[in-house]
Scaffold this motif. Sequence first.
Motif, mmCIF file in Angstrom:
data_model
loop_
_atom_site.group_PDB
_atom_site.id
_atom_site.type_symbol
_atom_site.label_atom_id
_atom_site.label_comp_id
_atom_site.label_asym_id
_atom_site.label_seq_id
_atom_site.Cartn_x
_atom_site.Cartn_y
_atom_site.Cartn_z
ATOM 1 N N MET A 1 0.845 -1.177 0.000
ATOM 2 C CA MET A 1 0.000 0.000 0.000
ATOM 3 C C MET A 1 0.889 1.239 0.000
ATOM 4 N N ILE A 2 0.737 2.076 -1.031
ATOM 5 C CA ILE A 2 1.560 3.285 -1.145
ATOM 6 C C ILE A 2 0.645 4.504 -1.033
ATOM 7 N N PHE A 3 0.874 5.314 -0.019
ATOM 8 C CA PHE A 3 0.042 6.479 0.231
ATOM 9 C C PHE A 3 0.731 7.751 -0.254
ATOM 10 N N ASP A 4 0.037 8.534 -1.090
ATOM 11 C CA ASP A 4 0.411 9.929 -1.217
ATOM 12 C C ASP A 4 0.123 10.565 0.143
ATOM 13 N N MET A 5 0.626 11.750 0.376
ATOM 14 C CA MET A 5 0.385 12.369 1.674
ATOM 15 C C MET A 5 -0.719 13.420 1.623
ATOM 16 N N ASP A 6 -0.505 14.491 0.880
ATOM 17 C CA ASP A 6 -1.451 15.604 0.875
ATOM 18 C C ASP A 6 -2.742 15.206 0.176
ATOM 19 N N GLY A 7 -3.863 15.358 0.883
ATOM 20 C CA GLY A 7 -5.151 14.979 0.332
ATOM 21 C C GLY A 7 -5.492 13.520 0.553
ATOM 22 N N VAL A 8 -4.563 12.767 1.163
ATOM 23 C CA VAL A 8 -4.783 11.344 1.445
ATOM 24 C C VAL A 8 -4.691 11.097 2.949
ATOM 25 N N LEU A 9 -3.539 11.398 3.524
ATOM 26 C CA LEU A 9 -3.366 11.255 4.970
ATOM 27 C C LEU A 9 -3.758 12.529 5.701
ATOM 28 N N VAL A 10 -3.616 13.659 5.014
ATOM 29 C CA VAL A 10 -3.864 14.950 5.641
ATOM 30 C C VAL A 10 -4.294 15.944 4.569
ATOM 31 N N GLU A 11 -5.087 16.930 4.950
ATOM 32 C CA GLU A 11 -5.478 17.986 4.011
ATOM 33 C C GLU A 11 -4.612 19.205 4.287
ATOM 34 N N SER A 12 -3.442 19.211 3.676
ATOM 35 C CA SER A 12 -2.509 20.306 3.933
ATOM 36 C C SER A 12 -2.499 21.346 2.823
ATOM 37 N N GLU A 13 -3.207 21.093 1.723
ATOM 38 C CA GLU A 13 -3.170 22.028 0.597
ATOM 39 C C GLU A 13 -3.588 23.454 0.996
ATOM 40 N N CYS A 93 -4.506 -2.388 7.286
ATOM 41 C CA CYS A 93 -3.428 -2.826 6.394
ATOM 42 C C CYS A 93 -2.371 -3.602 7.155
ATOM 43 N N ARG A 94 -1.997 -3.095 8.315
ATOM 44 C CA ARG A 94 -1.010 -3.786 9.136
ATOM 45 C C ARG A 94 -1.540 -5.162 9.577
ATOM 46 N N LEU A 115 4.233 14.453 9.231
ATOM 47 C CA LEU A 115 4.190 13.231 10.039
ATOM 48 C C LEU A 115 4.282 13.558 11.518
ATOM 49 N N ASP A 116 5.138 14.518 11.861
ATOM 50 C CA ASP A 116 5.273 14.923 13.256
ATOM 51 C C ASP A 116 3.978 15.542 13.768
ATOM 52 N N ALA A 117 3.356 16.405 12.961
ATOM 53 C CA ALA A 117 2.106 17.052 13.368
ATOM 54 C C ALA A 117 0.978 16.038 13.528
ATOM 55 N N LEU A 118 1.001 14.989 12.694
ATOM 56 C CA LEU A 118 -0.039 13.965 12.742
ATOM 57 C C LEU A 118 0.231 12.902 13.795
ATOM 58 N N LYS A 119 1.432 12.986 14.434
ATOM 59 C CA LYS A 119 1.837 11.973 15.410
ATOM 60 C C LYS A 119 1.884 10.584 14.768
ATOM 61 N N PRO A 122 7.786 8.037 11.595
ATOM 62 C CA PRO A 122 8.239 7.480 10.315
ATOM 63 C C PRO A 122 8.262 5.950 10.305
ATOM 64 N N GLU A 123 8.461 5.335 11.489
ATOM 65 C CA GLU A 123 8.515 3.874 11.569
ATOM 66 C C GLU A 123 7.170 3.221 11.266
ATOM 67 N N THR A 124 6.108 4.034 11.201
ATOM 68 C CA THR A 124 4.796 3.515 10.800
ATOM 69 C C THR A 124 4.875 2.899 9.413
#
Length: 212
Positions: A1-13, A93-94, A115-119, A122-124
């Motif tokens: 499973m490959i995640f983009d970040m913006d708009g997928v894990l977080v709405e940072s746009e 997924c895990r 990643l830091d803001a979302l807690k 990186p080891e996730t």
Amino acid sequence: MIFDMDGVLVESEPFIAEAAVAMFAEKGVTVGPEEFRPFIGMGEDRFLGGVAEARGVVLDMPRDKLRTYEIYLDLIRGRLEPLPGVATFIGRCRGLGLKLAVASSADRMKVWGNLDALKLPPETFDAIVVGEDIVRKKPAPDIFELAARRLELEPSACLVVEDAVSGVQAARAAGCRCLGLTTSFASGRLIESGANWTAETLAEAPADVLRW
């Protein structure tokens, strides 16, 4: 499973657009956040550079990008939240024994800040690919091909989760299946670009995306 970040894990746009507007203002140029929309998902060089070209502004790169990130990291402090369903979906997924990667066109400074803001340590993830790791940005397939290699998998064994048209195109060009999230573009646009499934967020992801 490959995640983009913006708009997928977080709405940072909205935050990066706000930061970019502020950076241009410091240069004496007034731009609107909507001017950055065509360049979503293409990395910050293009995100900033596309608007600069349209306005006839010459940027001082990478200084202006670094300044944008500095403003962005201040803006997100205490305000950035994961999109619905992120923690639950990653847990599922895990539980299925899937390898996980983040593949974001954003630079390392922004990815690690998010990643830091979302807690989310990186080891996730088993692999993280950022904008500095590749030369050709989305819609070129390079970022997802590299993510698959770092996961020690063939791209055809990977499912990409994306929200941008350019990202969906990149995923399909790499040979991956793709779930398109409608946080940035309508479902029809994502399907036209090659998405196999669409959903509003990971909370509404079809069950089939974890069964193929």
